[in-house]
Scaffold this active site. Structure first.
Site, PDB file in Angstrom:
ATOM      1  N   CYS A   1       0.822  -1.208   0.000  1.00  0.00           N
ATOM      2  CA  CYS A   1       0.000   0.000   0.000  1.00  0.00           C
ATOM      3  C   CYS A   1       0.857   1.259   0.000  1.00  0.00           C
ATOM      4  O   CYS A   1       1.976   1.267   0.493  1.00  0.00           O
ATOM      5  CB  CYS A   1      -0.899   0.015   1.233  1.00  0.00           C
ATOM      6  SG  CYS A   1      -1.869  -1.479   1.460  1.00  0.00           S
TER       7      CYS A   1
ATOM      8  N   ARG B   1       3.850   0.701  -6.611  1.00  0.00           N
ATOM      9  CA  ARG B   1       3.885  -0.239  -5.504  1.00  0.00           C
ATOM     10  C   ARG B   1       2.845  -1.341  -5.668  1.00  0.00           C
ATOM     11  O   ARG B   1       2.898  -2.353  -4.973  1.00  0.00           O
ATOM     12  CB  ARG B   1       3.656   0.507  -4.187  1.00  0.00           C
ATOM     13  CG  ARG B   1       4.740   1.505  -3.856  1.00  0.00           C
ATOM     14  CD  ARG B   1       4.368   2.389  -2.687  1.00  0.00           C
ATOM     15  NE  ARG B   1       4.345   1.678  -1.426  1.00  0.00           N
ATOM     16  CZ  ARG B   1       5.367   1.621  -0.579  1.00  0.00           C
ATOM     17  NH1 ARG B   1       6.512   2.214  -0.888  1.00  0.00           N
ATOM     18  NH2 ARG B   1       5.269   0.978   0.563  1.00  0.00           N
TER      19      ARG B   1
ATOM     20  N   TRP C   1      -3.404  -2.376  -1.486  1.00  0.00           N
ATOM     21  CA  TRP C   1      -3.125  -3.713  -2.009  1.00  0.00           C
ATOM     22  C   TRP C   1      -3.719  -4.688  -1.004  1.00  0.00           C
ATOM     23  O   TRP C   1      -3.279  -4.778   0.131  1.00  0.00           O
ATOM     24  CB  TRP C   1      -1.618  -3.914  -2.139  1.00  0.00           C
ATOM     25  CG  TRP C   1      -1.185  -5.145  -2.884  1.00  0.00           C
ATOM     26  CD1 TRP C   1      -1.163  -5.349  -4.226  1.00  0.00           C
ATOM     27  CD2 TRP C   1      -0.671  -6.354  -2.305  1.00  0.00           C
ATOM     28  NE1 TRP C   1      -0.666  -6.594  -4.524  1.00  0.00           N
ATOM     29  CE2 TRP C   1      -0.363  -7.235  -3.369  1.00  0.00           C
ATOM     30  CE3 TRP C   1      -0.448  -6.795  -0.992  1.00  0.00           C
ATOM     31  CZ2 TRP C   1       0.160  -8.511  -3.159  1.00  0.00           C
ATOM     32  CZ3 TRP C   1       0.072  -8.058  -0.784  1.00  0.00           C
ATOM     33  CH2 TRP C   1       0.382  -8.908  -1.868  1.00  0.00           C
TER      34      TRP C   1
ATOM     35  N   ASN D   1      -0.746   1.132   6.220  1.00  0.00           N
ATOM     36  CA  ASN D   1       0.029   0.109   5.528  1.00  0.00           C
ATOM     37  C   ASN D   1       0.546  -0.843   6.588  1.00  0.00           C
ATOM     38  O   ASN D   1       1.136  -0.412   7.584  1.00  0.00           O
ATOM     39  CB  ASN D   1       1.197   0.737   4.758  1.00  0.00           C
ATOM     40  CG  ASN D   1       1.958  -0.288   3.932  1.00  0.00           C
ATOM     41  OD1 ASN D   1       1.511  -1.416   3.772  1.00  0.00           O
ATOM     42  ND2 ASN D   1       3.093   0.113   3.392  1.00  0.00           N
ATOM     43  N   GLY D   2       0.318  -2.149   6.389  1.00  0.00           N
ATOM     44  CA  GLY D   2       0.762  -3.128   7.370  1.00  0.00           C
ATOM     45  C   GLY D   2      -0.357  -4.090   7.700  1.00  0.00           C
ATOM     46  O   GLY D   2      -1.379  -4.169   7.010  1.00  0.00           O
TER      47      GLY D   2
ATOM     48  N   GLU E   1      16.432 -16.033 -12.311  1.00  0.00           N
ATOM     49  CA  GLU E   1      16.000 -14.651 -12.467  1.00  0.00           C
ATOM     50  C   GLU E   1      15.302 -14.439 -13.808  1.00  0.00           C
ATOM     51  O   GLU E   1      14.282 -13.731 -13.873  1.00  0.00           O
ATOM     52  CB  GLU E   1      17.208 -13.714 -12.332  1.00  0.00           C
ATOM     53  CG  GLU E   1      16.892 -12.247 -12.534  1.00  0.00           C
ATOM     54  CD  GLU E   1      15.931 -11.672 -11.527  1.00  0.00           C
ATOM     55  OE1 GLU E   1      15.455 -10.551 -11.768  1.00  0.00           O
ATOM     56  OE2 GLU E   1      15.626 -12.327 -10.505  1.00  0.00           O
TER      57      GLU E   1
ATOM     58  N   LYS F   1      11.411 -13.106 -14.131  1.00  0.00           N
ATOM     59  CA  LYS F   1      10.991 -11.922 -14.879  1.00  0.00           C
ATOM     60  C   LYS F   1       9.862 -12.262 -15.842  1.00  0.00           C
ATOM     61  O   LYS F   1       8.883 -11.520 -15.954  1.00  0.00           O
ATOM     62  CB  LYS F   1      12.175 -11.315 -15.665  1.00  0.00           C
ATOM     63  CG  LYS F   1      13.202 -10.597 -14.821  1.00  0.00           C
ATOM     64  CD  LYS F   1      12.751  -9.274 -14.262  1.00  0.00           C
ATOM     65  CE  LYS F   1      12.278  -9.321 -12.847  1.00  0.00           C
ATOM     66  NZ  LYS F   1      13.071  -9.859 -11.807  1.00  0.00           N
TER      67      LYS F   1
ATOM     68  N   GLU G   1       6.575 -13.062 -13.957  1.00  0.00           N
ATOM     69  CA  GLU G   1       6.045 -11.880 -13.284  1.00  0.00           C
ATOM     70  C   GLU G   1       5.211 -11.012 -14.208  1.00  0.00           C
ATOM     71  O   GLU G   1       4.140 -10.534 -13.827  1.00  0.00           O
ATOM     72  CB  GLU G   1       7.198 -11.019 -12.732  1.00  0.00           C
ATOM     73  CG  GLU G   1       7.750 -11.423 -11.408  1.00  0.00           C
ATOM     74  CD  GLU G   1       8.842 -10.474 -10.954  1.00  0.00           C
ATOM     75  OE1 GLU G   1       8.721  -9.957  -9.830  1.00  0.00           O
ATOM     76  OE2 GLU G   1       9.795 -10.231 -11.712  1.00  0.00           O
TER      77      GLU G   1
ATOM     78  N   HIS H   1      16.250 -34.830 -14.361  1.00  0.00           N
ATOM     79  CA  HIS H   1      15.704 -35.314 -13.096  1.00  0.00           C
ATOM     80  C   HIS H   1      14.249 -34.890 -12.908  1.00  0.00           C
ATOM     81  O   HIS H   1      13.786 -34.699 -11.785  1.00  0.00           O
ATOM     82  CB  HIS H   1      16.562 -34.829 -11.928  1.00  0.00           C
ATOM     83  CG  HIS H   1      17.952 -35.359 -11.955  1.00  0.00           C
ATOM     84  ND1 HIS H   1      18.257 -36.678 -11.689  1.00  0.00           N
ATOM     85  CD2 HIS H   1      19.137 -34.761 -12.265  1.00  0.00           C
ATOM     86  CE1 HIS H   1      19.567 -36.872 -11.809  1.00  0.00           C
ATOM     87  NE2 HIS H   1      20.120 -35.722 -12.167  1.00  0.00           N
TER      88      HIS H   1
ATOM     89  N   LYS I   1       5.624  -3.728  -5.368  1.00  0.00           N
ATOM     90  CA  LYS I   1       7.047  -3.436  -5.456  1.00  0.00           C
ATOM     91  C   LYS I   1       7.774  -3.691  -4.146  1.00  0.00           C
ATOM     92  O   LYS I   1       8.802  -4.341  -4.110  1.00  0.00           O
ATOM     93  CB  LYS I   1       7.243  -1.983  -5.888  1.00  0.00           C
ATOM     94  CG  LYS I   1       8.701  -1.554  -6.014  1.00  0.00           C
ATOM     95  CD  LYS I   1       9.408  -2.314  -7.103  1.00  0.00           C
ATOM     96  CE  LYS I   1      10.832  -1.858  -7.294  1.00  0.00           C
ATOM     97  NZ  LYS I   1      11.568  -2.708  -8.236  1.00  0.00           N
TER      98      LYS I   1
END
Length: 599
Positions: free
Chosen positions: A2, A27, A70, A96-97, A476, A480, A483, A499, A594
């Protein structure tokens, strides 16, 4: 997570709050709202974009708070959007939290009418109770936060009160000192257009923000918090002509890398100068183990750094997901260093791991992009990656910057311990200086990469393979792509193909292979042949000597152990163009934020 913005000053608050919320959109959010106060309180909130807020142009209030939400407690609905108010409509709260004991607190407010499913709303009602006892809003907020368990960054306004009260615990909040008013915000991004003078609140702080200035209280007493000057320019937080922040930040990597190196490597023969590192040489010489803790992209950067530490400094290094970190037996706290890596310096899981280490006497080092962040303040020492603001949710330029700062740290530890091979150290320093130019060479091939990405964008799944230093880059690259494109993508050491994952390989599953120095490319070539035998197309990012026989090839210049970092830029652009071809919300991918400031 948030986003919070607050303003009180000489100008109308509405445009400043809306602009601030738009700067916080990176964010991630599902709803937005603002609360404006004078003798009364007006709240405007709804699901959707900040630009969709229905706020009369005629509003003239010069004090207010804003929020991008969020969802954690309760679905995205108009009722669950912030600000939240009390029964009387006098108080508005943004948060926020996560309030861990909100169910328990709610039961004590059985005579109050709740209109949302959120944990935040209990704060507004608790304030209503306290304001029956006192007219001092700061005192009321102090009494309420004493009852709260969990994490919070709070902004509070009340009808008839000319100011904003802010409070924090385990969630970031910054105060901005402006020439025509003062601000609160979740981070400095929305403040850059108005002021670069900020103070970072610390856990337990309560800030009283008025037109005249800011007073910060801790345990009921005024306390001074250092003012910091933000070096980022307002333009640094804008798209600058690019279609997306992510693309802009991919292209900013040469500059970010030069900033990370500047003043730290003055010449190939002169060694590394991390003068901002205050850990003593005696301590660095004595350590038996370096533990890295991080999440997401930062975790992948740590996997890369671990191998450099062990190769150059001959120190045992381990990497753990911050959310899974625990203090195991058999370690001497006096001979262990825990390194937390976080772009924002506010990642809740990473902060928790660092605090756990600190409690048992282990020294901590924070590697972050954000001066004044909680990580930078709480760790025994801090190293800054100097990448400049990163707005896109999908981290790009900070990944490479984290790794090269940690590479310089590896050289420093190796030299301090007398383990540095002169020739190997010289080569790594030379390659660090050559990395920005090599990355620019990849960026110059953007159109070619776009064409390849669009040609393979309809793949059923994507596999990224590499060995050794190619392993973290494969992880990575897959992260990306998943995401921002929402496609299934997996990254793993190439040897793991047989495997299990090989069962998923078909003609419709492109395989992106990293064949560079530091990745045991000759062995990975064998795995490439395995997927080719199953009809999978192969996109190879390859150094000289390992090109030929692949469906698509991209060249990596001679850069030693940093060649996989160059390969990573190809993967970033590939992911971007796949997602863009599908019309995805690249800067604000679904369900993601974010800065993850809750565990």
């Amino acid at each position: 997570m948030c986003g919070i913005i607050g303003y009180i000053g000489e100008q109308p608050a509405r445009p400043r709050l809306v602009a601030g919320l738009e700067q916080l959109e990176y964010r991630g959010y599902d709803s937005a709202g603002i609360g404006l106060v004078d003798d009364g309180l007006s709240v405007f909130k709804q699901v959707g974009l900040v630009s969709g807020l229905d706020i009369p142009e005629s509003t003239t209030q010069t004090c207010g708070i804003g929020h991008t939400r969020w969802s954690t407690h309760g679905k995205p609905t108009d009722a669950n959007a912030h600000p939240h108010t009390d029964c009387s409509g006098r108080v508005a709260v943004v948060h926020n939290g996560i309030i861990g004991n909100y169910d328990e607190l709610r039961t004590t407010l059985s005579d109050h009418e709740f209109t949302s499913e959120t944990d935040t709303e209990v704060v507004a009602h608790l304030l209503e109770v306290e304001l029956e006892r006192t007219d001092d809003l700061r005192e009321a907020v102090s009494a309420v936060v004493a009852q709260i368990e969990g994490s919070y960054a709070l902004g509070v306004v009340a009808a008839g009160y000319d100011g904003i009260i802010a409070a924090r615990r385990n969630s970031p909040l910054v105060v901005g000192h402006g020439s025509d008013g003062n601000f609160i915000a979740s981070d400095v991004t929305p403040l850059l257009a108005h002021t670069r003078s900020v103070s970072y609140l610390e856990d337990g702080d309560i800030a009283q923000v008025t037109r005249e200035g800011v007073t910060i209280w801790q345990d009921g007493k005024p306390i001074d918090r250092e003012r910091h000057t933000i070096e980022w320019s307002p333009d640094a937080a804008e798209k600058g002509g690019y279609d997306h922040y992510m693309l802009k930040e991919i292209h900013e990597q040469p500059t970010a890398l030069r900033q990370a190196i500047a003043g730290r490597i003055n010449g190939i023969e002169e060694g590394v100068d991390l003068s901002d590192l205050s850990l003593s040489e005696e301590f660095l010489a004595s350590i038996d183990e370096i533990q890295f803790v991080a999440c997401g992209t930062s975790y992948h950067a740590c996997l890369y750094a671990k191998q450099l530490i062990e190769e150059f400094a001959d120190v045992r290094a381990t990497v753990e997901f911050a959310s899974e970190y625990s203090i195991g037996s058999g370690r001497d706290p006096e001979r262990t260093l825990v390194v937390g890596v976080s772009q924002s310096g506010e990642t809740a899981d990473t902060l928790r791991a660092l605090r756990m280490a600190h409690r048992v006497g282990i020294r901590t080092l924070g590697v972050t992009n954000t001066v004044g962040s909680t990580m930078a303040r709480e760790c025994d020492d801090a190293l800054y990656i100097r990448a400049g603001p990163e707005i896109g949710v999908a981290a790009t330029k900070t990944f490479a910057s984290q790794i090269i700062v940690l590479a310089m740290f590896a050289l420093t530890v190796a030299e301090t311990r007398g383990e540095l091979d002169v020739t190997a150290g010289r080569e790594l320093r030379r390659n660090l200086q050559g990395l920005p130019g090599a990355v620019q060479g990849v960026l110059n091939q953007n159109e070619d990469i776009k064409a390849v990405a669009e040609a393979y964008a309809d793949g059923e799944a994507f596999f990224f393979i590499g060995r050794r230093l190619g392993g973290p880059v494969s992880l990575e690259g897959a992260l990306k792509l998943k995401e921002i494109s929402y496609d299934h993508a997996e990254g793993f050491p190439a040897g793991e193909l047989k495997h299990g994952p090989l069962a998923l390989v078909t003609e419709e599953t492109p395989v992106l292979a990293i064949l560079t120095d530091g990745t045991r490319p000759e062995e990975t070539q064998n795995n490439v042949k395995e997927v080719q035998a199953r009809g999978a197309p192969v996109i190879a990012i390859a150094a000289d000597g390992y090109r030929g026989g692949h469906d698509v090839e991209f060249e990596v210049p001679d850069l030693g152990l940093l060649e996989p970092l160059v390969a990573n830029v190809y993967l970033q652009l590939f992911a971007y163009h796949v997602a863009n071809s599908k019309g995805r919300a690249i800067d604000k991918p679904r369900n993601l934020a974010k800065s993850v400031t809750v565990e």
